[in-house]
Design a protein around this motif. Structure first.
Motif, mmCIF file in Angstrom:
data_model
loop_
_atom_site.group_PDB
_atom_site.id
_atom_site.type_symbol
_atom_site.label_atom_id
_atom_site.label_comp_id
_atom_site.label_asym_id
_atom_site.label_seq_id
_atom_site.Cartn_x
_atom_site.Cartn_y
_atom_site.Cartn_z
ATOM 1 N N GLU A 86 -13.822 29.408 31.117
ATOM 2 C CA GLU A 86 -13.261 29.386 30.250
ATOM 3 C C GLU A 86 -12.876 28.132 29.632
ATOM 4 O O GLU A 86 -12.989 26.962 30.662
ATOM 5 N N LEU A 87 -13.078 27.981 28.182
ATOM 6 C CA LEU A 87 -12.696 26.273 27.878
ATOM 7 C C LEU A 87 -11.607 26.321 26.753
ATOM 8 O O LEU A 87 -11.209 26.908 25.632
ATOM 9 N N LEU A 88 -10.906 25.514 26.706
ATOM 10 C CA LEU A 88 -9.506 24.884 26.062
ATOM 11 C C LEU A 88 -9.587 23.691 25.293
ATOM 12 O O LEU A 88 -10.284 22.768 26.127
ATOM 13 N N VAL A 89 -9.973 23.197 24.092
ATOM 14 C CA VAL A 89 -10.087 22.734 23.107
ATOM 15 C C VAL A 89 -8.750 22.737 22.802
ATOM 16 O O VAL A 89 -7.771 22.906 22.196
ATOM 17 N N ASP A 90 -8.401 20.716 23.294
ATOM 18 C CA ASP A 90 -6.958 20.162 22.596
ATOM 19 C C ASP A 90 -5.985 20.893 23.580
ATOM 20 O O ASP A 90 -5.464 20.926 23.062
ATOM 21 N N PRO A 91 -6.214 20.622 24.612
ATOM 22 C CA PRO A 91 -4.705 21.671 24.990
ATOM 23 C C PRO A 91 -3.701 20.819 25.763
ATOM 24 O O PRO A 91 -3.820 19.400 25.318
ATOM 25 N N PRO A 92 -2.811 21.238 26.132
ATOM 26 C CA PRO A 92 -1.373 20.449 25.703
ATOM 27 C C PRO A 92 -1.227 19.403 27.489
ATOM 28 O O PRO A 92 -2.276 20.632 28.304
ATOM 29 N N CYS A 93 -1.701 18.222 27.680
ATOM 30 C CA CYS A 93 -1.380 17.303 28.961
ATOM 31 C C CYS A 93 -0.179 18.405 29.711
ATOM 32 O O CYS A 93 1.131 18.642 29.056
ATOM 33 N N GLU A 96 4.136 14.720 32.200
ATOM 34 C CA GLU A 96 4.093 13.108 32.823
ATOM 35 C C GLU A 96 2.912 12.686 32.141
ATOM 36 O O GLU A 96 2.549 11.423 33.397
ATOM 37 N N SER A 97 2.023 12.967 31.569
ATOM 38 C CA SER A 97 1.009 13.163 31.527
ATOM 39 C C SER A 97 0.389 13.048 30.268
ATOM 40 O O SER A 97 -1.547 13.199 30.141
ATOM 41 N N GLU A 98 1.347 12.744 29.322
ATOM 42 C CA GLU A 98 0.914 12.867 28.429
ATOM 43 C C GLU A 98 -0.042 11.284 27.839
ATOM 44 O O GLU A 98 0.848 10.297 27.358
ATOM 45 N N VAL A 99 -1.440 12.052 27.057
ATOM 46 C CA VAL A 99 -1.759 10.501 26.284
ATOM 47 C C VAL A 99 -3.717 11.041 25.913
ATOM 48 O O VAL A 99 -3.175 11.913 26.441
ATOM 49 N N TYR A 106 -9.638 15.727 23.994
ATOM 50 C CA TYR A 106 -9.707 16.784 24.679
ATOM 51 C C TYR A 106 -10.722 18.224 25.213
ATOM 52 O O TYR A 106 -10.543 18.907 24.627
ATOM 53 N N LEU A 107 -11.595 18.446 25.815
ATOM 54 C CA LEU A 107 -12.081 19.774 26.020
ATOM 55 C C LEU A 107 -11.757 19.961 28.142
ATOM 56 O O LEU A 107 -12.644 19.801 28.565
ATOM 57 N N ALA A 108 -11.033 20.811 28.233
ATOM 58 C CA ALA A 108 -10.955 21.299 29.427
ATOM 59 C C ALA A 108 -11.461 22.570 30.130
ATOM 60 O O ALA A 108 -11.067 23.506 28.802
ATOM 61 N N PHE A 109 -12.086 22.379 30.811
ATOM 62 C CA PHE A 109 -12.763 23.869 31.188
ATOM 63 C C PHE A 109 -12.529 24.109 32.916
ATOM 64 O O PHE A 109 -12.127 23.539 33.841
ATOM 65 N N GLU A 171 -11.378 26.677 42.864
ATOM 66 C CA GLU A 171 -10.962 26.441 41.275
ATOM 67 C C GLU A 171 -9.669 25.522 40.921
ATOM 68 O O GLU A 171 -9.332 24.906 41.293
ATOM 69 N N GLY A 172 -10.404 25.404 40.024
ATOM 70 C CA GLY A 172 -9.682 24.125 39.163
ATOM 71 C C GLY A 172 -9.919 23.627 37.714
ATOM 72 O O GLY A 172 -10.944 24.307 37.514
ATOM 73 N N TRP A 173 -9.631 22.501 37.027
ATOM 74 C CA TRP A 173 -10.024 22.546 35.829
ATOM 75 C C TRP A 173 -10.586 20.723 35.632
ATOM 76 O O TRP A 173 -11.045 20.119 36.754
ATOM 77 N N MET A 174 -11.701 20.503 34.943
ATOM 78 C CA MET A 174 -12.122 19.234 34.847
ATOM 79 C C MET A 174 -11.379 19.265 33.082
ATOM 80 O O MET A 174 -11.530 19.849 32.467
ATOM 81 N N VAL A 175 -11.293 18.053 32.639
ATOM 82 C CA VAL A 175 -10.593 17.807 31.296
ATOM 83 C C VAL A 175 -12.141 17.011 30.899
ATOM 84 O O VAL A 175 -11.590 15.302 31.099
ATOM 85 N N LEU A 176 -12.947 16.380 30.199
ATOM 86 C CA LEU A 176 -13.734 15.635 29.327
ATOM 87 C C LEU A 176 -13.537 15.387 27.994
ATOM 88 O O LEU A 176 -12.309 16.107 27.266
ATOM 89 N N ASP A 177 -13.088 14.494 27.912
ATOM 90 C CA ASP A 177 -12.742 13.602 26.385
ATOM 91 C C ASP A 177 -14.030 13.675 25.799
ATOM 92 O O ASP A 177 -14.560 11.809 25.517
ATOM 93 N N ALA A 178 -13.892 14.206 23.902
ATOM 94 C CA ALA A 178 -15.339 14.071 23.397
ATOM 95 C C ALA A 178 -15.333 13.559 22.255
ATOM 96 O O ALA A 178 -13.322 13.985 21.431
ATOM 97 N N PRO A 179 -15.728 13.156 21.212
ATOM 98 C CA PRO A 179 -15.747 13.336 19.582
ATOM 99 C C PRO A 179 -16.077 14.549 18.888
ATOM 100 O O PRO A 179 -15.986 14.744 17.323
ATOM 101 N N VAL A 180 -15.889 16.178 19.468
ATOM 102 C CA VAL A 180 -17.315 17.099 19.282
ATOM 103 C C VAL A 180 -15.876 18.533 19.711
ATOM 104 O O VAL A 180 -14.729 17.716 20.527
ATOM 105 N N GLU A 181 -15.496 19.131 18.837
ATOM 106 C CA GLU A 181 -14.929 20.075 19.021
ATOM 107 C C GLU A 181 -16.028 21.763 19.225
ATOM 108 O O GLU A 181 -15.278 22.747 20.279
#
Length: 201
Positions: A86-93, A96-99, A106-109, A171-181
């Motif tokens: 699954e993909l989450l666009v702009d998930p809450p961080c 303790e890591s609100e950046v 943010y694109l979280a997969f 199983e885990g997540w990867m969070v990418l940082d891109a200028p598109v949704e």
């Protein structure tokens, strides 16, 4: 955390690996885990000739396995299967890591990986964030790796922090940082290799 790269010949994929930032075990919360996979799950049947899209990538749907082989031979057994669930666009961080994202979004997969019984345990992880890129709707390619993306979710949740062992499922997540949704996610181990995969989102 800054990660430096080194190129190893394992799997003949010229995987770019991190020399730091990997934990020795996949300990973490419920969002990142490792379990012994049934032996049948790592013995996928040999595939057939794959079709490539206009960019030369293998198109994959969310929830569909991508078979990572040591060569472009479709008859070669996969060393690893990777599924983006699954993909989450702009998930809450994490609290303790609100950046804020550096590039816009943010694109979280959420990913699942199953290593074959023949997987080389000397490979720290073939699932590295710098092996991914993001394509905009106009085809522009973006490097989505940033310290902010790595800080959004805590290290125990990130799949690239796990060491992959033969016969195990991760199983885990990867969070990418891109200028598109929206656009496409491209996985190219080592920046090149026998195959590259692409998911539309």
């Amino acid at each position: 955390m800054v990660m430096r790269r080194s190129v190893l010949p394992a799997l003949s994929l010229a995987l770019v690996l991190s020399a730091c930032g990997f934990s020795d075990a996949a300990d973490g919360d419920a969002d990142a885990s490792s379990t012994a996979a049934p032996s049948t799950s790592s013995e996928a049947a040999p595939g057939t000739e794959v079709e490539l899209n206009e960019r030369g990538n293998i198109a994959v749907e969310f929830g569909e396995e991508a078979a990572i082989r040591a060569s472009s031979d479709p008859e070669a057994p996969p060393m690893l299967t990777l599924t983006i669930e699954e993909l989450l666009v702009d998930p809450p961080c994490d609290d303790e890591s609100e950046v804020p994202p550096e590039n816009g979004h943010y694109l979280a997969f959420r990913m699942r990986a199953v290593a074959s019984d023949d997987f080389d345990p000397r490979v720290a992880s073939p699932i590295a964030d710098y092996d991914f890129s993001v394509l905009g709707s106009d085809g522009t390619s973006f490097d989505p790796v940033s310290p902010a993306g790595r800080a959004c979710f805590g290290p125990p949740r990130l799949i690239q922090n796990m060491r992959v062992g033969p016969g195990y499922e991760y199983e885990g997540w990867m969070v990418l940082d891109a200028p598109v949704e929206s656009g496409a996610l491209v996985y190219a181990p080592g920046g090149e290799g026998p195959n590259q995969w692409e998911w539309q989102f």
